[in-house]
Design an enzyme around this catalytic site. Structure first.
Site, PDB file in Angstrom:
ATOM      1  NE  ARG A 134      -4.860   6.781  26.206  1.00 19.59           N
ATOM      2  CZ  ARG A 134      -4.723   8.001  25.683  1.00 19.59           C
ATOM      3  NH1 ARG A 134      -4.104   8.169  24.543  1.00 19.59           N
ATOM      4  NH2 ARG A 134      -5.192   9.043  26.323  1.00 19.59           N
ATOM      5  CE  LYS A 199      -0.821   3.818  19.409  1.00 24.22           C
ATOM      6  NZ  LYS A 199      -1.929   4.496  20.055  1.00 24.22           N
ATOM      7  NE  ARG A 335      -6.079  13.656  17.205  1.00 20.63           N
ATOM      8  CZ  ARG A 335      -7.312  14.086  17.366  1.00 20.63           C
ATOM      9  NH1 ARG A 335      -7.659  15.264  16.905  1.00 20.63           N
ATOM     10  NH2 ARG A 335      -8.187  13.361  17.987  1.00 20.63           N
TER      11      ARG A 335
HETATM   12  C1  BTN Z   1      -3.991   2.580  22.333  1.00 20.33           C
HETATM   13  O1  BTN Z   1      -5.096   2.924  21.901  1.00 20.33           O
HETATM   14  O2  BTN Z   1      -2.972   3.128  21.959  1.00 20.33           O
HETATM   15  C2  BTN Z   1      -3.891   1.473  23.347  1.00 20.33           C
HETATM   16  C3  BTN Z   1      -3.817   0.127  22.685  1.00 20.33           C
HETATM   17  C4  BTN Z   1      -3.635  -1.020  23.653  1.00 20.33           C
HETATM   18  C5  BTN Z   1      -3.731  -2.359  22.970  1.00 20.33           C
HETATM   19  C6  BTN Z   1      -3.393  -3.502  23.891  1.00 20.33           C
HETATM   20  S1  BTN Z   1      -3.220  -5.034  23.018  1.00 20.33           S
HETATM   21  C7  BTN Z   1      -3.162  -5.905  24.522  1.00 20.33           C
HETATM   22  C8  BTN Z   1      -4.196  -5.267  25.421  1.00 20.33           C
HETATM   23  N1  BTN Z   1      -5.504  -5.843  25.188  1.00 20.33           N
HETATM   24  C9  BTN Z   1      -6.362  -4.966  24.680  1.00 20.33           C
HETATM   25  O3  BTN Z   1      -7.538  -5.216  24.373  1.00 20.33           O
HETATM   26  N2  BTN Z   1      -5.768  -3.773  24.525  1.00 20.33           N
HETATM   27  C10 BTN Z   1      -4.391  -3.806  24.986  1.00 20.33           C
END
Ligand code: BTN
Length: 342
Positions: A134, A199, A335
């Site tokens: 994100r 996380k 946060r």
């Molecule tokens: C975050 O920042 O918390 C979101 C992370 C999401 C990661 C997943 S892995 C599968 C899918 N492909 C990506 O490139 N991102 C999501």
């Protein structure tokens, strides 16, 4: 096919054959590996080096006895994933694309969605070379030790109607893992899955379409499973793995991918019919910071307040010195106050 490309592909195939051989975590002698791959001992040595340097796998060697992976791998397998689905789940799944290595499973489905692939197409990868997180962050995606899974869903709705989908998906992910025995999970608005404030999984939802509909949604889940400390050293926040959470009760990677696809496809279908409402109470049961003082970062600004829960539309409510204010999903991150002040 040009000769150099054919030989590069051949080398990559050999590299994966080596990973498949070592996946069991047992010792394999250089001689057996050389015979298995049909190459010289020198080529084996090069391939082992690549395993560490390019694939980030942790290798152990015993003098005179051979090599083994420090963490055994359960490689992704379409049949095993499908066998963890119910009949209805199998019907909802239009296609299951498994890649060894890809830039990003979300990026792949967003590309293919524009080319017309059907709703219910899933994409998984052993490794992502440009995993997306994100707010423009990178999702650390080492080979074979976590789940990187995306699912495409099409809606006849306007993209704006999908504002609550990220909370719905977070709630079903938490529920699914709770059903497998994970205690003490919490959701940090809008959809970070935490365990003991570290996380465990992240969700990235991407939407595209016409402003009045139809539109398509790609839900991407990154779930940490067995990542080692070295493999996760670039992660800039406290993190954990499902192996740590479940201990002895750990579930296989393919089975877990099946459970995840079952839960996600069911939730996405239901969201199309009923919206966020049926998921709200489940989300609230996992709310990580309810009643606590928090800082809400919006761009460079941090808004301080007390977390007053989520509203019916999924927005975050904050009690601030100027009264209760609501913030929409997607624009903000949350946060605990201590860390925003640091
Ligand atoms: C975050 O920042 O918390 C979101 C992370 C999401 C990661 C997943 S892995 C599968 C899918 N492909 C990506 O490139 N991102 C999501």
């Amino acid at each position: 096919m040009p000769g150099w490309r054919a030989s590069a592909e051949f080398a990559m195939e050999r590299q994966f054959a080596l990973i498949e051989l070592l996946a069991d975590g047992r010792l394999h002698s250089g001689e057996v590996i050389a015979r298995h791959l049909g190459v010289t001992r020198a080529a084996v040595w090069k391939a082992l080096k690549k395993l560490v340097e390019e694939f980030g796998l942790e290798l152990e060697s015993e003098r005179g006895r051979g090599y083994r992976l420090r963490i055994p791998l359960e490689l992704l397998n379409g049949e095993r994933i499908r066998s963890a689905l119910s009949d209805a789940g199998r019907e909802r799944l239009a296609a299951l694309n498994i890649h060894r290595r890809i830039d990003s499973t979300n990026a792949e489905l967003m590309r293919l969605a524009s080319a017309g692939i059907p709703s219910g197409t899933a994409c998984l990868a052993e490794q992502q070379t440009a995993g997306r997180g994100r707010r423009g962050r990178t999702w650390v995606s080492p080979f074979g030790v976590n789940l990187y899974l995306s699912l495409l869903w099409r809606y006849p709705l306007a993209p704006a109607a999908l504002g609550g989908a990220s909370l719905a998906v977070g709630a079903v992910l938490a529920d699914m893992l709770h059903g497998l025995g994970a205690e003490g999970l919490a959701l940090k608005w809008p959809n970070d899955l935490l365990w003991r404030r570290r996380k465990l999984a992240g969700l990235l939802l991407e939407v595209a379409g016409e402003s009045q509909g139809p539109c398509h949604l790609v839900v991407g889940v990154g779930l940490n499973l067995r990542m080692g400390a070295g493999q996760g050293r670039e992660i800039d926040q406290p993190w954990t793995t499902l192996t740590e959470v479940l201990g002895e009760r750990a579930v296989g990677r393919n089975q877990l991918a099946g459970h995840l696809l079952e839960a996600l496809s069911q939730a996405l279908e239901r969201y199309g019919r009923e919206g966020l409402e049926p998921f709200l109470e489940r989300w609230r049961a996992y709310d990580a910071y309810l009643g606590e003082p928090v800082g809400l970062a919006i761009g460079d600004q941090v808004i301080a307040g007390r977390h007053a829960g989520i509203a019916a539309d999924g927005s975050l409510q904050l009690d601030t010195p100027t009264g209760r204010r609501a913030f929409q999903a997607g624009e903000v991150s949350l946060r605990p106050l201590e860390s925003t002040q640091a």
